[in-house]
Write a protein that holds these residues in place. Sequence first.
Motif, short mmCIF file in Angstrom:
data_model
loop_
_atom_site.label_atom_id
_atom_site.label_comp_id
_atom_site.label_asym_id
_atom_site.label_seq_id
_atom_site.Cartn_x
_atom_site.Cartn_y
_atom_site.Cartn_z
N SER B 25 58.68 60.16 -106.40
CA SER B 25 59.74 59.96 -107.39
C SER B 25 60.09 58.48 -107.32
O SER B 25 60.47 57.98 -106.27
CB SER B 25 60.95 60.85 -107.06
OG SER B 25 61.42 60.62 -105.75
N LEU B 26 59.94 57.77 -108.42
CA LEU B 26 60.00 56.31 -108.39
C LEU B 26 61.42 55.75 -108.47
O LEU B 26 61.71 54.70 -107.92
CB LEU B 26 59.16 55.73 -109.53
CG LEU B 26 57.66 56.05 -109.46
CD1 LEU B 26 56.91 55.32 -110.56
CD2 LEU B 26 57.08 55.70 -108.09
N ASP B 27 62.29 56.42 -109.18
CA ASP B 27 63.62 55.84 -109.38
C ASP B 27 64.73 56.83 -109.10
O ASP B 27 65.86 56.66 -109.56
CB ASP B 27 63.74 55.28 -110.80
CG ASP B 27 63.30 56.28 -111.85
OD1 ASP B 27 63.28 55.93 -113.04
OD2 ASP B 27 62.95 57.42 -111.48
N THR B 75 61.44 60.67 -101.42
CA THR B 75 60.69 60.18 -102.57
C THR B 75 59.20 60.47 -102.50
O THR B 75 58.45 60.07 -103.38
CB THR B 75 60.87 58.66 -102.74
OG1 THR B 75 60.43 58.01 -101.55
CG2 THR B 75 62.34 58.31 -103.00
N ASP B 98 65.85 65.97 -109.33
CA ASP B 98 66.75 64.84 -109.05
C ASP B 98 68.05 65.38 -108.47
O ASP B 98 68.82 66.05 -109.16
CB ASP B 98 67.00 64.08 -110.35
CG ASP B 98 67.86 62.83 -110.14
OD1 ASP B 98 67.98 62.05 -111.09
OD2 ASP B 98 68.40 62.65 -109.03
#
Lengths: 109, 118
Positions: B25-27, B75, B98
């Motif tokens: 998960s990048l952000d 992440t 998220d």
Amino acid sequence: GQNIDQPTEMTATEGAIVQINCTYQTSGFNGLFWYQQHAGEAPTFLSYNVLDGLEEKGRFSSFLSRSKGYSYLLLKELQMKDSASYLCAVVDSNYQLIWGAGTKLIIKP
Amino acid sequence: GAVVSQHPSRVICKSGTSVKIECRSLDFQATTMFWYRQFPKKSLMLMATSNEGSKATYEQGVEKDKFLINHASLTLSTLTVTSAHPEDSSFYICSARDISAGDTDTQYFGPGTRLTVL
């Protein structure tokens, strides 16, 4: 960049018809999927379009226009169980999936 | 928006070798990640649910010793296909939830990894 747009949320009435739109800008195109996902469950495959036109499967139909970068999912005779998220995903030139954020469909009696 | 990446995007390997697929998960931070397998009929089969810092929960019929899942950070989750065979050839897709989002049901999907076992 690559982008898939679909409305965040829609509300419709039981027994009615609803159209969920999906527009895309991707590097290449090798097909478009529609999935239905109920809360807490895995997505369920609804349709796969690779050629222009309308494909009908019972109460659900999916339409594709490659020249316009546009697809829609049409749901007829809405039932309460159709309340779910509907995901649009495009297969790009590298055969990777580019996903939309999903449209949460709320059905009211 | 929330972005999920997978690496590699495609891999070809010989029968008997092991292959590791990464899902990031990048952000955003994801306490839960999911691993799916896409079958030729386009259906997605949930293989396992990966929780950060704990053992993954596998769906019925999925061999946990064959599909090793590690979720060491908020992440990153990895899926290792051990001693791969041609029947393991498939498209593997991960998704992440998220934790900061109010809607705890929303999953963000990765682009998938195509595994071909010769």
